[in-house]
Design an enzyme around this catalytic site. Structure first.
Site, mmCIF file in Angstrom:
data_model
loop_
_atom_site.group_PDB
_atom_site.id
_atom_site.type_symbol
_atom_site.label_atom_id
_atom_site.label_comp_id
_atom_site.label_asym_id
_atom_site.label_seq_id
_atom_site.Cartn_x
_atom_site.Cartn_y
_atom_site.Cartn_z
ATOM 1 N N ARG A 38 0.824 -1.216 0.000
ATOM 2 C CA ARG A 38 0.000 0.000 0.000
ATOM 3 C C ARG A 38 0.856 1.262 0.000
ATOM 4 O O ARG A 38 0.449 2.274 -0.567
ATOM 5 C CB ARG A 38 -0.946 -0.009 1.195
ATOM 6 N N LYS A 207 -18.245 -17.315 2.164
ATOM 7 C CA LYS A 207 -19.660 -17.126 2.514
ATOM 8 C C LYS A 207 -20.492 -16.452 1.441
ATOM 9 O O LYS A 207 -20.098 -15.426 0.887
ATOM 10 C CB LYS A 207 -19.738 -16.255 3.763
ATOM 11 N N GLY A 358 -8.575 -8.201 -1.393
ATOM 12 C CA GLY A 358 -8.767 -9.213 -0.357
ATOM 13 C C GLY A 358 -7.965 -10.475 -0.604
ATOM 14 O O GLY A 358 -6.808 -10.429 -1.018
ATOM 15 N N GLY A 381 -12.873 -4.091 0.936
ATOM 16 C CA GLY A 381 -14.243 -3.607 1.142
ATOM 17 C C GLY A 381 -14.675 -2.613 0.081
ATOM 18 O O GLY A 381 -15.800 -2.680 -0.430
#
Ligand code: AMP
Length: 401
Positions: A38, A207, A358, A381
């Site tokens: 980052r 999920k 992610g 996100g």
């Protein structure tokens, strides 16, 4: 992009105190940065400001800070040191200080081409969550430290309305996007809203509940939506298949049925699995014949037929968005599916291939595919929310072109 960018205001940077929001939320262990991606990703914007004789005042959060005790280990001091090495020049940093006369004096001492990093913006959360709740006074104060220009390059926090992004934006003359922000938006938003077709999305991970919005939006936008990984077993159970001990969300079975009905054949599921008799310390691993999982086993990766099938579905794709591994890629025994998917994506001639951050970004980087994709998002996100078709508050707050 519909928003002003730092390039658009190049001629206005010289001699000014330029406020910059970056995403330096990097993993730090015992004072050592374990992944500096980052920081590296923010360098083009920082260098551009410094080379154009601006005085850069950087803001970033690091982790979560709720109490005084949380501050230990959450200082940006190691980041200031790393950034200084990367830039080859000093980075002014005052440990523990996010406001006040000492900070203001240091800022006012900056000369053209010099840089200062403000301490972790979330230190302001200890006293009433001022940063995370976008306290109007805090945004106004931070904005007052500059000369009316704010550059937001923190894509990773663009889905949050915090004082250090939305708050500052509301109190400056011009709030513009940095190069990283611009790239992230151009790659991800363009792919979803204006794709070169065929456009194939691949969604995996554990999920269904985390990705309902993404699946629904991409079923509308993409030509095909491939679903793999742990998520697939909820769909299989909903279809009446045997899933053994595989991951499942029983409260999402109706939703899975609904999605399958709505998908009108666009939703592509695996056709076999690699199954094991336990998640860890298993004694048996094998490929299933078809979709059904054997009793006492759990599906932990895509099987060989699925890998071939997914490859066929991807053939000819011109835009691919991938979010979520299709197996337990952290374990070499269950990496084949994720590697197969990556091989199939990058093999398509002329494809614009985008990884939505992610775990899939980690998989691509760790397995040596980082250079083969068109874009690997730095924001988990934030990229998920773009894929859902949501408006990112940090982006919306920037000045229109
Ligand atoms: P997510 O954070 O939802 O993107 O999920 C990523 C995680 O899903 C990774 O840690 C994978 O190991 C895990 N995963 C992928 N496939 C499976 C599977 N078949 N069973 C259990 N976990 C899985």
């Amino acid at each position: 992009m519909a928003k002003l960018t730092v390039k658009d205001i190049q001629s206005e940077l010289a001699g000014k105190k330029i406020l910059v929001r970056v995403d330096f939320n990097v993993p730090i262990k015992d004072g050592v940065i374990t992944n500096d991606n980052r920081i590296t990703a923010a360098l083009p914007t920082i260098k551009f400001i410094l080379e154009n004789h601006g005085r850069a005042i950087l803001f970033s959060h690091l982790g979560r800070v709720k109490t005084e005790e949380d501050k230990a280990g959450k200082s940006l001091a190691p980041v200031a040191k790393d950034l200084s090495e990367k830039l080859g020049q000093p980075v002014v940093f005052i440990p523990g200080v996010t406001r006040g006369p000492e900070l203001e004096a240091a800022i006012n001492k900056l000369k053209d081409g010099e840089i200062l990093l403000v301490e972790n913006t979330r230190f302001e959360d200890v006293d009433g969550k001022k940063e995370s709740k976008n306290d109007p006074e805090l945004g106004k104060y931070w904005a007052s430290l500059g000369d009316g220009i704010f550059v937001n390059d923190a894509f990773g926090t663009a889905h949050r309305a915090h004082a250090s992004n939305v708050g500052i934006s509301a109190n400056v003359k011009q709030a513009v996007a940095g190069f990283l922000m611009e790239n992230e938006i151009n790659y991800i938003q363009e792919a979803v809203e204006n794709p070169v077709r065929p456009f194939v999305a691949i969604l995996g991970g554990s999920k269904v509940s985390d990705k309902i919005g993404v699946i629904e939006n991409l079923l509308k936008k993409a030509d095909k939506v491939i679903v793999g990984g742990g998520m697939a077993y909820t769909f299989f159970k909903a279809e009446g298949h045997e899933i053994g001990d595989s991951l499942v969300e029983d409260d999402k079975l109706d939703l899975a049925k609904e999605l399958l009905a709505k998908a009108d054949g666009k939703l592509i599921l695996p056709v076999d699995s690699k199954e094991a008799n336990a998640f860890a310390n298993y004694t048996e691993v094998k490929d299933t014949e078809g979709i059904d999982i054997d009793p006492g086993f759990m599906g932990l990766d895509a099987g060989p037929k699925t890998i071939a099938e997914f490859g066929k579905e991807l053939a000819g794709a011109k835009t691919v968005v991938w979010n979520g591994p299709v197996g337990v890629f952290e374990n070499p025994d269950f990496q084949a599916g994720t590697i197969g998917v990556m091989d199939a994506i990058v093999a398509q001639p002329g494809v614009k291939s985008i990884i939505g951050g992610g775990d899939s970004a980690a998989a691509a980087i760790n397995l040596g595919y980082a250079d083969k994709f068109s874009w690997i998002s730095t924001g988990g996100g934030a990229s998920m929310e773009l894929l859902e078709g949501k408006v990112l508050p940090g982006l919306a707050a920037l000045t229109d072109k």
